[in-house]
Design an enzyme around this catalytic site. Structure first.
Site, PDB file in Angstrom:
ATOM      1  N   ASP A 156       0.836  -1.210   0.000  1.00  0.00           N
ATOM      2  CA  ASP A 156       0.000   0.000   0.000  1.00  0.00           C
ATOM      3  C   ASP A 156       0.871   1.260   0.000  1.00  0.00           C
ATOM      4  O   ASP A 156       2.108   1.182   0.031  1.00  0.00           O
ATOM      5  CB  ASP A 156      -0.918  -0.054   1.236  1.00  0.00           C
ATOM      6  CG  ASP A 156      -2.283   0.582   0.993  1.00  0.00           C
ATOM      7  OD1 ASP A 156      -2.420   1.359   0.041  1.00  0.00           O
ATOM      8  OD2 ASP A 156      -3.206   0.299   1.782  1.00  0.00           O
ATOM      9  N   ASP A 211     -10.011   3.767  -3.333  1.00  0.00           N
ATOM     10  CA  ASP A 211     -10.761   2.599  -2.864  1.00  0.00           C
ATOM     11  C   ASP A 211     -12.165   2.511  -3.439  1.00  0.00           C
ATOM     12  O   ASP A 211     -12.837   3.521  -3.640  1.00  0.00           O
ATOM     13  CB  ASP A 211     -10.880   2.634  -1.338  1.00  0.00           C
ATOM     14  CG  ASP A 211      -9.539   2.341  -0.684  1.00  0.00           C
ATOM     15  OD1 ASP A 211      -8.530   2.209  -1.405  1.00  0.00           O
ATOM     16  OD2 ASP A 211      -9.511   2.259   0.548  1.00  0.00           O
TER      17      ASP A 211
HETATM   18  C1  GLA Z   1      -5.952   1.477   1.558  1.00  0.00           C
HETATM   19  C2  GLA Z   1      -6.139   0.465   0.435  1.00  0.00           C
HETATM   20  C3  GLA Z   1      -7.290  -0.450   0.795  1.00  0.00           C
HETATM   21  C4  GLA Z   1      -6.999  -1.156   2.119  1.00  0.00           C
HETATM   22  C5  GLA Z   1      -6.731  -0.131   3.211  1.00  0.00           C
HETATM   23  C6  GLA Z   1      -6.201  -0.779   4.480  1.00  0.00           C
HETATM   24  O1  GLA Z   1      -7.033   2.342   1.660  1.00  0.00           O
HETATM   25  O2  GLA Z   1      -6.360   1.104  -0.782  1.00  0.00           O
HETATM   26  O3  GLA Z   1      -7.515  -1.396  -0.227  1.00  0.00           O
HETATM   27  O4  GLA Z   1      -5.897  -1.999   1.950  1.00  0.00           O
HETATM   28  O5  GLA Z   1      -5.747   0.820   2.797  1.00  0.00           O
HETATM   29  O6  GLA Z   1      -5.950   0.141   5.488  1.00  0.00           O
END
Ligand code: GLA
Length: 412
Positions: A156, A211
């Site tokens: 990430d 997301d």
């Molecule tokens: C980010 C990623 C998500 C998830 C969260 C976890 O937002 O894009 O897919 O992994 O972190 O904290």
């Protein structure tokens, strides 16, 4: 002469490696992994930080008993918040309360089911959930994951002040290489630094957007960041299909199928479109309690076959009439998948004259669609029914926020 010089240079570089030149780095990913889009399950969309070893084992069990494994799902991926502390030498350990048996034991359990295990880290100092990130610990973490026999890492991009994405991901891929275990690398940088331009040799898939949000058609504003419904994510894939192919996929984020906010037809449209996009199919629901409707969507083998087609070409948007869109995806054996997506709140009656719609996919596959030269029969992939051939004009109705997804099967 040139050949001689390059032969000498080549042998010098071999010498450097064979003499144990331990500072040499290989900033390229493991090849020949994820040759079709990865399929699996991830904890985040449904369970967020609420993960522990029992939950993960239950999901592995349910992946087998529900028929998901038979349908092609392989990875059980633990997302954020599995972490405990680093020890005095800097090695990471799982949260001892949530994962008391340790990650190696969990990996053994998942492997014993014929499945693979994925884990999550972050290129920055901390993960998005505030757990220890891998910045400065890249090689140690990669080594630890290899020792635990991890198969997939989602990496990430939170808390990465001062880092450049391409360099940061290359450092981690070099670390995975050094650790010696072939591991799929999922680049989760949200598309801000155009990972499709540099990701092909660094990772096996890259997120193209922020997301996903659990709605069909909406934007969720979290203040400092936004999350996107399935249709908003779909729109953000424009222009990216030329970057995807076997071993390197655009990732429009994990599935929300079965998470309750989408109606069954919306779930079907969402899943079908991810299949058309040659997107990773990473379920994000509770596999243990899912109902028959959800299971039917997630395990539709004909739709999955479109996603997993070996040609690995992402669908092209052939027509955009606002709320009604038509997509074509060429397949390895000369068949095509075609999707008629109705995003509208009203149902859509339409006709489509195959003969009047010949084209060549100039941008990616160079495949020619021409029903004057090749006739196809039309298989509706959600009913399994043969609904005619391309020799006749198609007349159909797509309910509100639903899809008609066809496989065009070559006839002789
Ligand atoms: C980010 C990623 C998500 C998830 C969260 C976890 O937002 O894009 O897919 O992994 O972190 O904290």
């Amino acid at each position: 002469m040139k050949k001689l010089i390059s032969a000498i240079l080549l042998s010098m570089s071999f010498t450097a490696f064979s003499q144990g030149n331990n500072y040499a780095q290989d900033y390229t990913k493991y090849q020949r992994l994820a040759m079709t889009p990865p399929m699996g399950w991830n904890s985040w969309n449904k369970f967020a930080c609420n993960v522990d070893e029992n939950l993960i084992k239950e999901m592995a069990d349910a992946m087998v008993s529900s028929g998901m494994k038979d349908a092609g799902y392989t990875y059980i991926n633990i997302d954020d918040c599995w972490h405990g502390d680093r020890d005095e030498k800097g090695f990471i350990h799982p949260d001892p309360k949530r994962f008391p048996s340790g990650m190696k034991a969990l990996a053994d359990y998942i492997h014993s089911k014929g499945l693979k295990i994925g884990i999550y880290s972050d290129a920055g100092s901390m993960t998005c959930g505030g757990r220890p990130g891998s910045r400065g610990y890249e090689f140690q973490d990669a080594l630890t994951y290899a020792q635990w026999e991890i198969d997939y890492v989602k990496y990430d991009w939170c808390n990465t002040e001062g880092l450049k994405a391409e360099g940061a991901y290359k450092t981690f891929t070099a670390a995975l290489k050094k650790a010696g275990r072939p591991i799929v690398l999922s680049i989760c940088e949200w598309g801000g630094n155009q990972p499709w331009e540099w990701g092909k040799n660094v990772g096996h898939l890259w997120r193209t957007t922020g997301d996903i949000y659990n709605c069909f058609d909406c934007i969720k504003d979290h203040g400092t960041w936004k999350a996107f419904g399935t249709m908003q994510i779909l729109d953000k894939q424009e222009g990216l299909r030329k970057y995807a192919g076997p071993g390197h996929w655009n990732d429009p984020d994990m599935l929300e199928v079965g998470n309750g906010a989408l109606t069954p037809n919306e779930d079907r449209a969402h899943f079908s479109m991810w299949a058309m996009l040659a997107a990773p199919l990473i379920a994000g629901n509770d596999l243990k309690t899912m109902n028959e409707e959800t299971k039917k969507v997630l395990t539709n083998k004909e739709v999955i076959a479109i996603n997993q087609d070996k040609l690995g070409v992402q669908a092209l948007k052939y027509k955009d009439e606002g709320e009604f869109e038509i997509f074509f995806k060429p397949l390895e054996n000369g068949d095509w998948a075609v999707a008629f997506l109705n995003r509208d709140k009203a149902s859509k009656d339409f006709t489509f004259d195959w003969k009047a719609n010949s084209f060549t996919d100039e941008e990616v596959s160079k495949k020619v669609f021409d029903t004057q030269k090749q006739n196809y029969k039309l298989i509706d992939l959600w009913t399994g029914k043969n609904i005619g051939t391309t020799s006749k004009v198609l007349t159909a109705k797509v309910p509100s926020r639903d899809i008609l997804m066809l496989r065009l099967v070559k006839t002789k």
